[in-house]
Design a protein around this motif. Structure first.
Motif, PDB file in Angstrom:
ATOM      1  N   UNK A  15       0.829  -1.208   0.000  1.00  0.00           N
ATOM      2  CA  UNK A  15       0.000   0.000   0.000  1.00  0.00           C
ATOM      3  C   UNK A  15       0.865   1.260   0.000  1.00  0.00           C
ATOM      4  N   UNK A  16       1.923   1.239   0.789  1.00  0.00           N
ATOM      5  CA  UNK A  16       2.822   2.389   0.839  1.00  0.00           C
ATOM      6  C   UNK A  16       3.477   2.627  -0.523  1.00  0.00           C
ATOM      7  N   UNK A  17       3.948   1.550  -1.113  1.00  0.00           N
ATOM      8  CA  UNK A  17       4.615   1.687  -2.413  1.00  0.00           C
ATOM      9  C   UNK A  17       3.650   2.245  -3.458  1.00  0.00           C
ATOM     10  N   UNK A  18       2.453   1.675  -3.542  1.00  0.00           N
ATOM     11  CA  UNK A  18       1.489   2.110  -4.552  1.00  0.00           C
ATOM     12  C   UNK A  18       1.085   3.568  -4.323  1.00  0.00           C
ATOM     13  N   UNK A  19       0.863   3.935  -3.070  1.00  0.00           N
ATOM     14  CA  UNK A  19       0.451   5.302  -2.759  1.00  0.00           C
ATOM     15  C   UNK A  19       1.541   6.304  -3.095  1.00  0.00           C
ATOM     16  N   UNK A  20       2.768   6.000  -2.711  1.00  0.00           N
ATOM     17  CA  UNK A  20       3.864   6.942  -2.936  1.00  0.00           C
ATOM     18  C   UNK A  20       4.246   7.016  -4.409  1.00  0.00           C
ATOM     19  N   UNK A 103      -2.365   5.006  10.299  1.00  0.00           N
ATOM     20  CA  UNK A 103      -2.257   6.413   9.919  1.00  0.00           C
ATOM     21  C   UNK A 103      -2.936   6.623   8.571  1.00  0.00           C
ATOM     22  N   UNK A 104      -3.180   7.870   8.263  1.00  0.00           N
ATOM     23  CA  UNK A 104      -3.746   8.233   6.972  1.00  0.00           C
ATOM     24  C   UNK A 104      -2.608   8.442   5.973  1.00  0.00           C
ATOM     25  N   UNK A 105      -2.748   7.902   4.775  1.00  0.00           N
ATOM     26  CA  UNK A 105      -1.697   8.034   3.773  1.00  0.00           C
ATOM     27  C   UNK A 105      -1.443   9.500   3.419  1.00  0.00           C
ATOM     28  N   UNK A 106      -2.490  10.321   3.462  1.00  0.00           N
ATOM     29  CA  UNK A 106      -2.311  11.750   3.145  1.00  0.00           C
ATOM     30  C   UNK A 106      -1.364  12.411   4.135  1.00  0.00           C
ATOM     31  N   UNK A 107      -1.456  12.017   5.413  1.00  0.00           N
ATOM     32  CA  UNK A 107      -0.553  12.597   6.412  1.00  0.00           C
ATOM     33  C   UNK A 107       0.876  12.121   6.185  1.00  0.00           C
ATOM     34  N   UNK A 108       1.045  10.845   5.842  1.00  0.00           N
ATOM     35  CA  UNK A 108       2.383  10.330   5.553  1.00  0.00           C
ATOM     36  C   UNK A 108       3.029  11.111   4.413  1.00  0.00           C
ATOM     37  N   UNK A 109       2.281  11.324   3.328  1.00  0.00           N
ATOM     38  CA  UNK A 109       2.824  12.049   2.178  1.00  0.00           C
ATOM     39  C   UNK A 109       3.180  13.478   2.572  1.00  0.00           C
ATOM     40  N   UNK A 110       2.307  14.126   3.352  1.00  0.00           N
ATOM     41  CA  UNK A 110       2.570  15.512   3.764  1.00  0.00           C
ATOM     42  C   UNK A 110       3.819  15.589   4.630  1.00  0.00           C
ATOM     43  N   UNK A 111       3.998  14.634   5.525  1.00  0.00           N
ATOM     44  CA  UNK A 111       5.187  14.647   6.385  1.00  0.00           C
ATOM     45  C   UNK A 111       6.458  14.395   5.572  1.00  0.00           C
TER      46      UNK A 111
END
Length: 222
Positions: A15-20, A103-111
């Motif tokens: 999920x992390x890989x696909x999202x990023x 956690x929310x993926x949007x927050x991960x990307x923002x951080x």
């Protein structure tokens, strides 16, 4: 921008890989601490997402080894929801930020965007060079206020150069930071994308420094 994910849970890692990747990053994944330590020590990344609970070598040990080796890549550690001690230990070991699961993926990307901006000396999410603007939040590029459509790879290359405005960036560095480890490093695609970006945004935006690489300068600063 190129990221490393060190996460042993297969579903979350996927999920992390696909999202990023969907957010425009080149992404490598390590599924245990030893592999993560090796990749973080031998490859060029703009940021790392590091789970603390890893097999083979735990995340705190991995992070401690990187910092003792003077590897200063920004690291975002993933911790258990209620484990304040893990958060403290991660920060003390040299982490730049932490995020508690789930956690929310949007927050991960923002951080991650914020970590990369700070590491390259950019305070704002909007990068500027002359009449060119690049918004790292929206992925929007404009020239004199007019939107310009770039391909995903053109955007990655331009974003890296704009994060490092005023510096000479070698072809090798560009390849290392905008592609994952499986990319054919003998390819001439960097030159092709530079030519396309110049056609879209102006021939003088990106300078070729013979024998060294490329530099993106602010024409208004000259």
């Amino acid at each position: 921008m190129r990221l490393l994910i060190v996460e042993d849970e297969p579903t979350l890692a996927r999920q992390l890989r696909e999202t990023l990747e969907g957010a425009g990053y080149a992404v490598d994944v390590a599924n245990d601490g030893e592999e993560g330590h090796f990749l973080g020590s031998s490859e060029s990344y703009d940021a790392i997402v590091l789970d603390l609970g890893l097999p083979e070598m735990d995340g705190l040990t991995v992070l401690d080894k990187w910092r003792k080796a003077d590897i200063g890549i920004p690291v975002l550690v993933l911790t258990a929801r209620d484990s304040w001690s893990d958060k403290v230990a991660g920060l003390d070991a040299g982490a730049d930020d932490y995020l508690a699961k789930p956690f929310q993926m949007e927050e991960l990307i923002a951080r991650l965007r914020a970590l990369i901006r700070r590491s390259t000396g950019n305070a704002s999410s909007e990068l500027e060079a002359g009449d060119v603007r690049l918004d790292t939040r929206s992925g929007r590029v404009t020239l004199s206020g007019t939107p310009v459509r770039l391909t995903a790879q053109e955007y990655k290359l331009l974003a890296y150069l704009m994060h490092h405005k005023g510096k000479v960036v070698s072809r090798t560095e560009l390849i290392e930071h905008i592609y994952d480890q499986d990319f054919d490093r003998d390819s001439n695609t960097i030159e092709v994308f530079i030519t396309r970006i110049r056609k879209k945004l102006g021939a003088d935006l990106i300078q070729t420094i013979r024998g060294l690489g490329y530099s993106l300068d602010d024409p208004q600063a000259a």
